[in-house]
Design a protein around this motif. Structure first.
Motif, PDB file in Angstrom:
ATOM      1  N   ARG A  34     -12.082 -34.657 -33.097  1.00 16.98           N
ATOM      2  CA  ARG A  34     -12.335 -34.659 -34.537  1.00 16.98           C
ATOM      3  C   ARG A  34     -13.091 -35.893 -35.024  1.00 16.98           C
ATOM      4  NH1 ARG A  34      -8.049 -37.193 -37.588  1.00 16.98           N
ATOM      5  NH2 ARG A  34      -6.386 -37.995 -36.236  1.00 16.98           N
ATOM      6  N   LEU A  35     -13.093 -36.973 -34.233  1.00 23.43           N
ATOM      7  CA  LEU A  35     -13.840 -38.171 -34.624  1.00 23.43           C
ATOM      8  C   LEU A  35     -14.963 -38.505 -33.638  1.00 23.43           C
ATOM      9  CD1 LEU A  35     -10.944 -40.528 -35.820  1.00 23.43           C
ATOM     10  CD2 LEU A  35     -12.494 -39.148 -37.210  1.00 23.43           C
ATOM     11  N   GLY A  36     -15.150 -37.638 -32.633  1.00 22.93           N
ATOM     12  CA  GLY A  36     -16.204 -37.884 -31.639  1.00 22.93           C
ATOM     13  C   GLY A  36     -15.921 -39.056 -30.722  1.00 22.93           C
ATOM     14  N   GLY A  37     -14.648 -39.365 -30.526  1.00 19.98           N
ATOM     15  CA  GLY A  37     -14.277 -40.510 -29.693  1.00 19.98           C
ATOM     16  C   GLY A  37     -14.490 -40.238 -28.210  1.00 19.98           C
ATOM     17  N   GLN A  38     -14.729 -41.312 -27.442  1.00 18.17           N
ATOM     18  CA  GLN A  38     -14.983 -41.199 -25.995  1.00 18.17           C
ATOM     19  C   GLN A  38     -13.873 -41.871 -25.208  1.00 18.17           C
ATOM     20  OE1 GLN A  38     -18.822 -42.596 -24.771  1.00 18.17           O
ATOM     21  NE2 GLN A  38     -18.344 -42.480 -22.590  1.00 18.17           N
ATOM     22  N   GLY A  39     -13.329 -41.119 -24.241  1.00 14.63           N
ATOM     23  CA  GLY A  39     -12.280 -41.684 -23.393  1.00 14.63           C
ATOM     24  C   GLY A  39     -12.817 -42.752 -22.450  1.00 14.63           C
ATOM     25  N   GLY A  40     -11.941 -43.644 -22.026  1.00 23.56           N
ATOM     26  CA  GLY A  40     -12.348 -44.719 -21.116  1.00 23.56           C
ATOM     27  C   GLY A  40     -12.595 -44.208 -19.705  1.00 23.56           C
ATOM     28  N   LYS A  41     -13.498 -44.845 -19.014  1.00 19.16           N
ATOM     29  CA  LYS A  41     -13.803 -44.469 -17.625  1.00 19.16           C
ATOM     30  C   LYS A  41     -12.637 -44.863 -16.723  1.00 19.16           C
ATOM     31  CE  LYS A  41     -17.091 -45.403 -13.878  1.00 19.16           C
ATOM     32  NZ  LYS A  41     -16.045 -45.757 -12.913  1.00 19.16           N
ATOM     33  N   GLY A  42     -12.386 -44.038 -15.712  1.00 13.69           N
ATOM     34  CA  GLY A  42     -11.347 -44.378 -14.742  1.00 13.69           C
ATOM     35  C   GLY A  42     -11.762 -45.557 -13.881  1.00 13.69           C
ATOM     36  N   GLY A  43     -10.791 -46.269 -13.355  1.00 15.68           N
ATOM     37  CA  GLY A  43     -11.079 -47.422 -12.504  1.00 15.68           C
ATOM     38  C   GLY A  43     -11.696 -47.000 -11.174  1.00 15.68           C
ATOM     39  N   ASP A  44     -12.358 -47.945 -10.516  1.00 14.18           N
ATOM     40  CA  ASP A  44     -12.989 -47.700  -9.214  1.00 14.18           C
ATOM     41  C   ASP A  44     -12.162 -48.328  -8.091  1.00 14.18           C
ATOM     42  OD1 ASP A  44     -15.232 -46.484 -10.477  1.00 14.18           O
ATOM     43  OD2 ASP A  44     -16.080 -48.469 -10.867  1.00 14.18           O
ATOM     44  N   VAL A  45     -12.329 -47.812  -6.890  1.00 14.66           N
ATOM     45  CA  VAL A  45     -11.689 -48.400  -5.700  1.00 14.66           C
ATOM     46  C   VAL A  45     -12.759 -49.125  -4.900  1.00 14.66           C
ATOM     47  CG1 VAL A  45     -10.304 -47.986  -3.645  1.00 14.66           C
ATOM     48  CG2 VAL A  45     -10.013 -46.512  -5.645  1.00 14.66           C
ATOM     49  N   TRP A  46     -12.502 -50.403  -4.610  1.00 16.95           N
ATOM     50  CA  TRP A  46     -13.442 -51.232  -3.863  1.00 16.95           C
ATOM     51  C   TRP A  46     -12.780 -51.746  -2.591  1.00 16.95           C
ATOM     52  CZ3 TRP A  46     -18.376 -52.253  -5.848  1.00 16.95           C
ATOM     53  CH2 TRP A  46     -18.575 -51.902  -7.193  1.00 16.95           C
ATOM     54  N   VAL A  47     -13.552 -51.843  -1.529  1.00 18.50           N
ATOM     55  CA  VAL A  47     -13.115 -52.571  -0.337  1.00 18.50           C
ATOM     56  C   VAL A  47     -13.808 -53.928  -0.371  1.00 18.50           C
ATOM     57  CG1 VAL A  47     -13.027 -52.638   2.182  1.00 18.50           C
ATOM     58  CG2 VAL A  47     -12.805 -50.457   0.991  1.00 18.50           C
ATOM     59  N   LYS A  81     -13.410 -45.680 -28.539  1.00 16.64           N
ATOM     60  CA  LYS A  81     -13.815 -45.735 -27.127  1.00 16.64           C
ATOM     61  C   LYS A  81     -12.677 -46.331 -26.311  1.00 16.64           C
ATOM     62  CE  LYS A  81     -17.489 -47.046 -23.932  1.00 16.64           C
ATOM     63  NZ  LYS A  81     -18.825 -47.645 -23.757  1.00 16.64           N
ATOM     64  N   GLY A  82     -12.099 -45.509 -25.465  1.00 19.15           N
ATOM     65  CA  GLY A  82     -10.964 -45.965 -24.679  1.00 19.15           C
ATOM     66  C   GLY A  82     -11.340 -47.030 -23.654  1.00 19.15           C
ATOM     67  N   ASP A  83     -10.373 -47.855 -23.295  1.00 21.28           N
ATOM     68  CA  ASP A  83     -10.611 -48.924 -22.310  1.00 21.28           C
ATOM     69  C   ASP A  83     -10.739 -48.336 -20.905  1.00 21.28           C
ATOM     70  OD1 ASP A  83     -10.440 -50.839 -24.284  1.00 21.28           O
ATOM     71  OD2 ASP A  83      -8.285 -51.173 -23.979  1.00 21.28           O
ATOM     72  N   LYS A  84     -11.509 -49.022 -20.085  1.00 19.16           N
ATOM     73  CA  LYS A  84     -11.688 -48.614 -18.687  1.00 19.16           C
ATOM     74  C   LYS A  84     -10.398 -48.830 -17.910  1.00 19.16           C
ATOM     75  CE  LYS A  84     -14.665 -49.573 -14.645  1.00 19.16           C
ATOM     76  NZ  LYS A  84     -13.593 -49.822 -13.667  1.00 19.16           N
ATOM     77  N   GLY A  85     -10.127 -47.927 -16.971  1.00 15.57           N
ATOM     78  CA  GLY A  85      -8.958 -48.071 -16.107  1.00 15.57           C
ATOM     79  C   GLY A  85      -9.109 -49.255 -15.164  1.00 15.57           C
ATOM     80  N   GLN A  86      -7.994 -49.758 -14.669  1.00 11.83           N
ATOM     81  CA  GLN A  86      -8.018 -50.928 -13.787  1.00 11.83           C
ATOM     82  C   GLN A  86      -8.560 -50.561 -12.412  1.00 11.83           C
ATOM     83  OE1 GLN A  86      -4.252 -52.872 -13.438  1.00 11.83           O
ATOM     84  NE2 GLN A  86      -5.052 -54.591 -12.256  1.00 11.83           N
ATOM     85  N   ASP A  87      -9.469 -51.401 -11.904  1.00  8.89           N
ATOM     86  CA  ASP A  87     -10.007 -51.185 -10.559  1.00  8.89           C
ATOM     87  C   ASP A  87      -8.935 -51.481  -9.517  1.00  8.89           C
ATOM     88  OD1 ASP A  87     -12.445 -50.516 -11.595  1.00  8.89           O
ATOM     89  OD2 ASP A  87     -13.413 -52.423 -11.135  1.00  8.89           O
ATOM     90  N   CYS A  88      -9.076 -50.850  -8.378  1.00  8.83           N
ATOM     91  CA  CYS A  88      -8.194 -51.101  -7.232  1.00  8.83           C
ATOM     92  C   CYS A  88      -9.026 -51.765  -6.134  1.00  8.83           C
ATOM     93  CB  CYS A  88      -7.586 -49.796  -6.735  1.00  8.83           C
ATOM     94  SG  CYS A  88      -6.601 -49.962  -5.222  1.00  8.83           S
TER      95      CYS A  88
END
Length: 384
Positions: A34-47, A81-88
């Motif tokens: 209803r407000l055109g809001g965007q969810g936050g991106k999921g976190g990434d996994v890094w080695v 705009k939602g916050d990005k998920g925590q990276d692993c």
């Protein structure tokens, strides 16, 4: 009277050089329609490469071998705009290649701090996706350790590689007078008076047929790929692995080692190589050394000694041939000096090659720029 004795067992199962783990990026957050809001991106996994880490530490700390990144925050009235998920971050040792289950290389970690993205998080929901988060990346990956060392010791079992490493460096590998004492890699450091350090890897002994994974075959050969130079170690008197196998002279040992490397990966033949002829304290060693040197200078004259298919296609040239004795210490200082000189020569050659490549790139850019200027002069200026 009853005598009790304690049997000491050497443990070789602790070394882990390949690890399969599951990685999954974090799910994206929901959008707000209803407000055109965007969810936050999921976190990434890094080695991520980190000093002091081993694959065994990862295996022990994370027995489930499962790594999942954080979920992105949903869009809301207070934060459209939602916050990005925590990276692993998966901390791993330097000197590994990261591949998929089917062998596709994702990336390599060669020094501390380098990182490879292995599990990408899903995008958050937005107008373009109907405010639903997109699918995340989830897969099995392999962490494959390939030791990084300046010099790798190459030889058949019981050639004296472990004894040689203990004299060259402060490493304390298992040493015995029977084959296959070394079942896992050992790395030592050669220390010089000017504080220069050179790493040397003692690897499990090869056997004939290693290129088709006999013995410790590929486990040995993959580590050879990550060394700058090769140090062949042969017994001046030759060797016989068991009563079922034929006796091999020192010259035959060199040729068979060369053939195994060539069959596994021909690129290994381009590595600079040195030869340490061990056990020079034994009787008749000097005469046998002279014979070996002559054979290495004219290998084509001795092809008839080998069965068909065993002769290497390429003759390996050794930068230095050094007679040594790992039991008496004879020739060790000379070997250290030769190793350093060979590495310095390689570094100088590499720097010169890099310099030439940079000059060629600059000349190429200059020619491209000049051509663009000429085109501009010929096509644009007349119209002005």
């Amino acid at each position: 009277m009853v005598w009790c004795s304690r049997v000491l067992h050497r443990k070789y199962g602790n070394f882990v050089d390949n690890l399969r783990v599951y990685v999954r990026g974090g799910s994206g957050g929901m959008g707000l329609p209803r407000l055109g809001g965007q969810g936050g991106k999921g976190g990434d996994v890094w080695v991520v490469a980190k000093d002091g880490m081993t694959l065994k530490k990862i295996k022990d700390k994370y027995p489930q071998k499962r790594f999942v990144a954080g979920v992105g925050k949903n869009s809301g009235i207070r934060a459209l705009k939602g916050d990005k998920g925590q990276d692993c971050e998966v901390y791993a040792p330097a000197g590994i290649s990261v591949t998929t289950d089917d062998g596709k290389v994702i990336g390599e970690l060669n020094q501390d701090g380098e990182r490879v993205l292995v599990g990408q998080g899903g995008c958050g929901g937005s107008f373009a996706t109907g405010f639903l988060p997109k699918k995340v990346q989830a897969r099995q990956i392999r962490l494959d350790l390939k030791l990084i060392a300046d010099v790798g010791l190459v030889g058949f079992p019981n050639a004296g590689k472990s004894s040689l490493l203990s004299l060259l460096s402060h490493a304390r590998p298992q040493i015995a007078s029977y084959p296959f004492t070394t079942l896992r890699p050992e790395i030592g450091k050669i220390m010089f008076e000017d504080y220069k350090q050179i790493s040397v890897a003692d690897l499990p002994g090869l056997i004939e047929g290693a290129h088709v994974n006999r013995g410790m075959g590929h486990k040995f050969l993959k580590h050879v790929e990550r060394t700058k130079q090769l140090l062949f170690v042969v017994d001046v008197n030759g060797f016989q692995l068991s009563y079922k196998t034929p006796f091999r002279t020192a010259f035959e040992a060199v040729q068979l080692l060369t053939k195994e490397l060539e069959l596994y990966k021909e690129e290994l033949m381009s590595k600079p190589a040195l030869l340490a002829v061990n056990k020079m304290d034994l009787p008749d060693a000097e005469e046998k050394l002279k014979e070996l040197v002559e054979q290495l200078q004219h290998p084509q004259d001795f092809v008839h000694l080998f069965p068909e298919g065993v002769v290497p296609r390429c003759t390996l040239h050794f930068n230095h041939i050094v007679p040594v004795s790992a039991s008496s210490g004879y020739g060790i200082q000379e070997l250290k000096k030769c190793i350093r000189n060979s590495l310095d020569e390689q570094a100088t050659s590499q720097n010169e090659e890099d310099h030439r490549e940079k000059l060629q790139e600059l000349h190429k850019m200059k020619r491209t720029t000049e051509k663009s200027c000429r085109n501009f002069t010929a096509q644009v200026l007349p119209k002005l």
